[in-house]
Write a protein that holds these residues in place. Sequence first.
Motif, short mmCIF file in Angstrom:
data_model
loop_
_atom_site.label_atom_id
_atom_site.label_comp_id
_atom_site.label_asym_id
_atom_site.label_seq_id
_atom_site.Cartn_x
_atom_site.Cartn_y
_atom_site.Cartn_z
N MET A 14 33.19 32.01 47.11
CA MET A 14 34.38 32.59 46.47
C MET A 14 35.45 32.91 47.51
O MET A 14 36.63 32.59 47.35
N PRO B 261 42.63 34.44 40.54
CA PRO B 261 41.60 33.52 40.07
C PRO B 261 42.15 32.19 39.57
O PRO B 261 41.51 31.14 39.76
N ALA C 20 36.22 37.82 40.75
CA ALA C 20 35.15 36.83 40.67
C ALA C 20 33.85 37.54 40.34
O ALA C 20 33.71 38.75 40.55
N ALA D 218 40.19 29.54 41.86
CA ALA D 218 39.02 28.98 41.17
C ALA D 218 38.92 27.46 41.33
O ALA D 218 37.83 26.94 41.62
#
Length: 432
Positions: free
Chosen positions: A326, A338, A113, A342
Amino acid sequence: MKSSQLSIAVALALGLAACGQKEEPKKAEAPAPAAPAGITVTIAHAGPLTGSIAHLGKDDENGVALAIAQANDKKITIDGKPVTFKMMSEDDQADPKVGTTVAQKLVDAKVAAVIGHLNSGVSIPASEIYAKAGIPMISGSATNPQLTERGLKTVFRTVGRDDQQGPAIASYIAHELKGKKVAIVDDKTAYGEGLANEVEKTLKADKVNIVGRERTTDKETDFKAILTKIKAKNPDVVFHGGMDATGGPMLKQARELGIKAVFAFGDGACTDEMGKLAGQAAEGMVCSQAGLPREAASKEFVQAFNAKYGEIKQYAPYFYDATNAMIEAMKKANSVDPAKFAPEIFNDSFTGATGKVEFDAKGDRKDAEMTIFKMQGGKVVPVSIVKNGVATPFSADAGAAAPAAAAAPAAAPAAPAADAKKEEPKKDEKKK
């Protein structure tokens, strides 16, 4: 048989008997179950660590570092494995070209991230590179609306937008400062020009006369030419869309030319640095920030940050919350991939250093506050909080989570907060 011979015979017999017995093997102990292998997750920070606004970039970096250190202290486990977070920090020099190079470097390093960038002018192109790689990014200071208006599902921010900040400072100019004739200057960056456009739009809607619109750059040092034009228009207020590195010298030169107008700025120049750059000329200036002032950050954050890094410059609390957003998404997804965590950022909901952190469908901070400041005694002091179109006087006792509810309309006068601390700026082109 003599007794000595008898003893020897008995000893031999006993020895032979012992040799005939098998020694039972020891049972092998079962091996202890192996501890799950730990994993290391790299969270990147990107911002200006050198140059004229490095003081802001370093402040942001410290916010990220603190969040990571605290997360490691908690010994977080994800997918049954202990996780160690580490920070990779890169200098984008507040330059869009350098920023895209940095973005590709972080993608190649396979970071999980990115927290950054500071400036909108850097964040927007860099975000395209992260999005293609599927790596989420959250800026704690970029305010240009375009950052989250492109339909990218991996781009977020923990601060408000210029189309919220612009109306807030413009309303203050029109109703508090009673500005009738306003001159506007911008530095041609994504942040400075974008914010100036929003201010101009709101002032015109309030029937304020815009007597001039001048342009400079974020590298300029001599503003005498455009200031001479502005002086001839005799404005009540001059608004500058840009960073403190240019806003300070501009303000100082304006006073040297005899311009008596009140100067107003956005978050890029809403810092104590203005007092150093412009000296006494900065007294009385007003400015805005797309978020709560540092004085409203949670006590836990302030104590931990001050103990480790000293005074908060400006957006460190927002970069701290971005980092934790995150990590919260990783925990929610039970994955550090991710592609899996995400989407969970949209579902984040936690109380951070800057209040409740949640994102809308575009990736913008929900219910973002705006703050109006005034330079007093060399410090920018928060005087009013604007939220959802209403303003309320700032109270130093109000915590980050305190809502600006039931307040007077944004146009209503905001009573200055005595001895409140200043809040530092956001970043200009770099930032917004």
